[in-house]
Design an enzyme around this catalytic site. Structure first.
Site, short mmCIF file in Angstrom:
data_model
loop_
_atom_site.label_atom_id
_atom_site.label_comp_id
_atom_site.label_asym_id
_atom_site.label_seq_id
_atom_site.Cartn_x
_atom_site.Cartn_y
_atom_site.Cartn_z
N GLU A 307 0.84 -1.21 0.00
CA GLU A 307 0.00 0.00 0.00
C GLU A 307 0.87 1.25 0.00
OE1 GLU A 307 -2.92 -0.69 -0.74
OE2 GLU A 307 -2.94 -2.80 -0.13
N HIS A 310 2.20 2.02 -3.47
CA HIS A 310 1.19 2.62 -4.35
C HIS A 310 1.31 4.14 -4.40
CE1 HIS A 310 -1.37 -0.34 -6.10
NE2 HIS A 310 -1.80 -0.87 -4.97
#
Ligand SMILES: [Zn+2]
Length: 884
Positions: A307, A310
């Site tokens: 995450e 990202h």
């Protein structure tokens, strides 16, 4: 089935948005059943689109519109705008820029789909990817509309003392004599609305900071359920390591003053990369030695990194449209796999990733849901968050690096970041960067993104002793997939080694004089020959080293060849692969014998070869643990491919496990002892590897079923000092059945019933037990007070594990396993289509079953298809499953 067949969305119909929204001013007043959302949008016609005379279409679902104003003037329903249950149309918007203001009301308490803004266990939380933002306010809900955000959140102080959104904090204050308060956040980086996030609730938190490579200080926070703060440190530690790694490996630095992670209990997915405010399923944040297994520690490290990564691959450069989902997901999975490989053992990481790919993506490619890494159409985008887009997508990036080489790959990534920062990009634009930095033509490589299916490489190696050469022939077979019968040949990089009798790699020289220094041959046509020269002895081919391409491979090899590679291959991945292929081959032969009512005596030679490997102290324990894990029953089913009888597979699996355990009894007992816990628990890779090896040994020993082995498992369970050992033994005892099962389950339940995460292990252990009463138990557990059908983690622990990890009971010939899951799918679809549709995927290989099971599975699927008011999500999957 519903009569109004949902419409498919197609890539070729892509048009740029008619309007752009540069800035969003949101004011959200949180109330459990009636939250007010005031949105002020700065809108202008898109100069890159033919917006002349186009109406402005805004998406919006489950919203109650209270006010709509354009440049300060109230709009009239019917005259100025129309409204439906999927959106709102402003008929004649101005030709220039304008401001649009709306006030809408939503009901977070009633939202059980867990998309948009919802409230559960007293926590307000959002999930907007892919199309949840339209459940919060009217908006052009597509990834190529990027806006800056200023967000004001207001709430009751008692209910929601913590108020978070994306970006940097600007201001906070109290209202209503301290009964309510507000917080203002500003995100200066333009982002698509799917990256919007908001959280309000009671949380405990831990704080830390990180100094970036240019010397900026970033405040880090991890927010969890109050009282569980001590379990958040591993996630924080993982975050910092990921931030440093991305600077060192990709030169990417974090770009806001704060980075927050919030863990919530009710979440459809694993986690979400919202800009500056990642929201996680709490099982992927909370960890302590007592409560989390090594696998969970590893998963947390990997998902926190994913995450975070990202932020560059997904947030700063997003996807132009949802067909390009792999642009952010495939690339980010590749990055998190590389990170885990660097933090742990690269070989073991590669083995784990390839196992996952084969277990989840290969069946998808071979079944009714087969789709290209970049699909060309969909009905419900939520159905395309698949192993193909994620895991195969990552393999394509890895192949790209193999094709262009490490230097051009890194230069291509830099170019991609420079060229497209702040953009919504496409796969073509991504590949173009690498074509430029490498000078390679990547046109044929693009086929990987456009064609579904797992290519099959049919290979042969013929050695000519007199001429001292070997003829390597390879044919690529591209099996048809639904809607795609004829396929174009793909560019497949095959990393190869020719291993000489002394166990050393022989030089790779082609008959045209070319030396293959990187060991990679390029298969680009349907049939190809490569002649290797200067070979003084017959080599054994080691193909697809490091799993250089996501393909299936066949080549005639003797058992002796496999034993030789197990002992000698310099590529450790392929050494494991040789052991795995040998075990698979043996298991398939045992299944064939069972089918004919014969008893097979196969397996002794395999067991002896395995014994030699695990005695090798130079191999790290984690790697030896991988060697000891037999192929799963699903792996064997996939290898057999048709008329699958899951009972035969289960029996064959037991038979070989027992044989290995008996043959290697002395070695296994010794290993079990030498790998026992020493000192305090540490989640590091080396200590985890020792526990993995000890547990793999115990798994085999228990298969013998002798009282002393069961007693060892009981002792392992009762004396466990960490969750890895405790959970592992629980699974073994639950599988063994009888009194030891009941005792272990009861003890575990009493110990952990107050921990909503750990108790999922108790549900899972019962769900995957191969005992014949499992269907009844699972059904009974669906009414257990600790089970909740509206909590995705509970559904996954009990029903999901039963459907995907218990092949023998799910595939019962009487069909009761199939019926149980079908009932659950229908029940869940009424309020959470996304979770229901995911569950339904467990039927994807039903056509490969033998006739009795096939009929039973079809009946269950037909029952789902006949359900009233199916969601788009379930409709799309069940209709593809039944489509002939
Ligand atoms: Zn992702």
């Amino acid at each position: 089935m519903r009569t109004d067949t949902p419409r498919a969305i197609r890539l070729k119909d892509y048009r740029p948005p008619a309007f752009l929204i540069d800035h969003v001013d949101l004011d959200v007043a949180l109330e459990p059943a009636r939250t007010r959302v005031r949105a002020r949008l700065t809108v202008r016609p898109n100069p890159g689109a033919a917006a002349d005379m186009e109406p402005l279409r805004l998406d919006g679902e489950h919203l109650e519109l209270d006010l709509i104003r354009l440049d300060g003037k109230d709009l009239r329903l019917g005259t100025d705008y129309d409204i439906s249950d999927v959106g709102l149309t402003i008929k004649a918007p101005p030709r220039g820029a304008f401001r649009l203001e709306t006030v809408t009301y939503i009901d977070p308490d009633a939202n059980k789909a867990l998309q948009g803004l919802y409230r559960s266990r007293g926590v307000y939380c959002t999930q907007c990817e892919a199309q949840g933002y339209r459940r919060i306010t009217y908006f052009v809900d597509r990834p190529d509309v990027l806006s800056t955000y200023r967000v004001r959140i207001e709430a009751d102080v008692e209910q929601a003392p913590v108020l978070l959104s994306n970006g940097n904090p600007v201001e906070r204050g109290t209202l209503d004599r301290g009964r309510r308060h507000y917080a203002i956040w500003h995100d200066p980086h333009p982002k698509p609305c799917y990256l919007f996030a908001l959280v309000g609730g009671r949380f405990g938190s831990i704080a830390s900071s990180f100094e970036t490579m240019s010397g900026r200080k970033v405040d880090l926070g991890v927010y969890v359920e109050p009282g569980l703060e001590a379990r958040a440190h591993w996630a924080m530690d993982s975050l910092k390591r990921a931030m440093r790694w991305d600077e060192q490996r990709f030169g990417r630095e974090y770009d806001l003053d704060v980075f927050n992670i919030v863990a919530v209990s009710d979440f459809n997915l694993g986690a979400m990369e919202n800009k500056g405010l990642n929201i996680f399923n709490d099982r992927l944040i909370l960890a302590s030695p007592d409560t989390a297994t090594d696998m969970m520690f590893e998963a947390i490290e990997s998902v926190v990194a994913h995450e975070y990564f990202h932020n560059w691959t997904g947030n700063r450069i997003t996807c132009r449209d949802w067909f390009q989902l792999c642009l952010k997901e495939g690339l980010t999975v590749f990055r998190d796999q590389e990170f885990s490989g660097d933090e742990r053992s690269a070989t073991v990481q590669r083995i784990t990733d390839v196992r996952q790919l084969r277990a989840h993506q290969f069946p998808e490619d071979a079944g009714p849901m087969a789709h290209p890494v970049r699909p060309s159409s969909y009905i419900e985008i939520n159905n395309f968050y698949t192993a193909t887009v994620y895991e195969k997508g990552a393999e394509l990036v890895r192949m790209l690096r193999t094709l262009v080489g490490a230097t051009a790959f890194r230069a291509g990534m830099d170019l991609y970041f420079t060229r497209h920062d702040g953009d919504a990009a496409t796969i073509e634009q991504f590949l173009d960067c690498f074509a430029l930095t490498s000078g390679r033509d990547l046109t044929q490589f693009m086929t990987w993104y456009e064609q579904a299916g797992t290519p099959q490489l049919v290979c042969s190696l013929a050695y000519d002793a007199r001429a001292r050469r070997a003829e390597f022939a390879v044919e690529q077979v591209l099996p048809p997939t639904p809607g795609e019968t004829r396929k174009r040949p793909q560019h497949i990089p095959v990393k190869i080694g020719l291993v000489g009798p002394d166990g050393r790699d022989m030089p790779l020289r082609l008959d045209n004089g070319e030396a293959i220094d990187d060991g990679v041959i390029h298969v680009t046509r349907r049939r190809q020959h490569f002649t290797f020269t200067g070979l003084t002895a017959r080599p054994v081919a080691s193909l697809l080293r490091g799993f250089s391409a996501p393909v299936n491979l066949t080549i005639d090899r003797t058992d002796r060849d496999l034993e030789f590679l197990m002992a000698n291959d310099s590529d450790l991945f392929n050494r494991w692969q040789a052991a795995n292929s040998y075990a698979t081959r043996t298991l398939v032969q045992i299944v064939a014998a069972l089918k004919e009512g014969r008893r097979s005596s196969r397996g002794a030679a395999y067991a002896r070869a395995l014994g030699a490997s695990i005695r090798d102290d130079k191999l790290e324990p984690a790697y030896r643990a991988e060697l000891l894990k037999l192929p799963t029953q699903s792996d064997i089913a996939r290898e057999i491919g048709r008329d699958v009888d899951t009972d035969h597979i289960h029996r064959a699996h037991r038979q070989l496990s027992r044989l290995v355990a008996t043959t290697l009894a002395a070695e296994l007992a010794q290993l079990y002892k030498s790998m026992s816990n020493k000192g305090a628990f540490s989640p590091d890779a080396k200590s985890a590897g020792r526990r993995a090896l000890r547990n793999a040994v115990l798994t085999l020993l228990v298969q013998r079923g002798e009282p002393k082995d069961i007693a060892l498992a009981v002792k392992h369970f009762e004396s466990a000092t960490n969750m890895t050992d405790e959970a592992h033994a629980l699974f073994l005892l639950a599988a063994a059945g009888g009194r030891v099962r009941d005792a272990a389950l009861e003890r575990f339940y009493e110990r952990w019933r107050h921990d909503h995460l750990v108790i999922d292990t108790w549900f899972a252990a019962q769900a995957i037990s191969p005992q014949s009463d499992t269907v009844d138990r699972v059904r009974a557990l669906t009414t257990h007070p600790l089970f909740s059908i509206t909590t995705p983690n509970k559904v996954r622990a009990l029903v999901g594990n039963f459907a995907t990890m218990n092949p023998v009971q799910f595939n019962r010939p009487d069909g009761t396993g199939y019926q149980l899951v079908a009932e659950q799918v229908l029940a869940i679809d009424r309020f959470n289509p996304q979770v229901a549709a995911r569950l339904l995927n467990c039927y994807r290989s039903w056509r490969a079953l033998e006739p009795t099971r096939r009929r039973a599975a079809r009946k269950a699927l037909a029952r789902v298809a006949a359900g009233p008011h199916l969601s788009r999500d379930v409709y799309e999957i069940v209709s593809r499953m039944l489509d002939t």
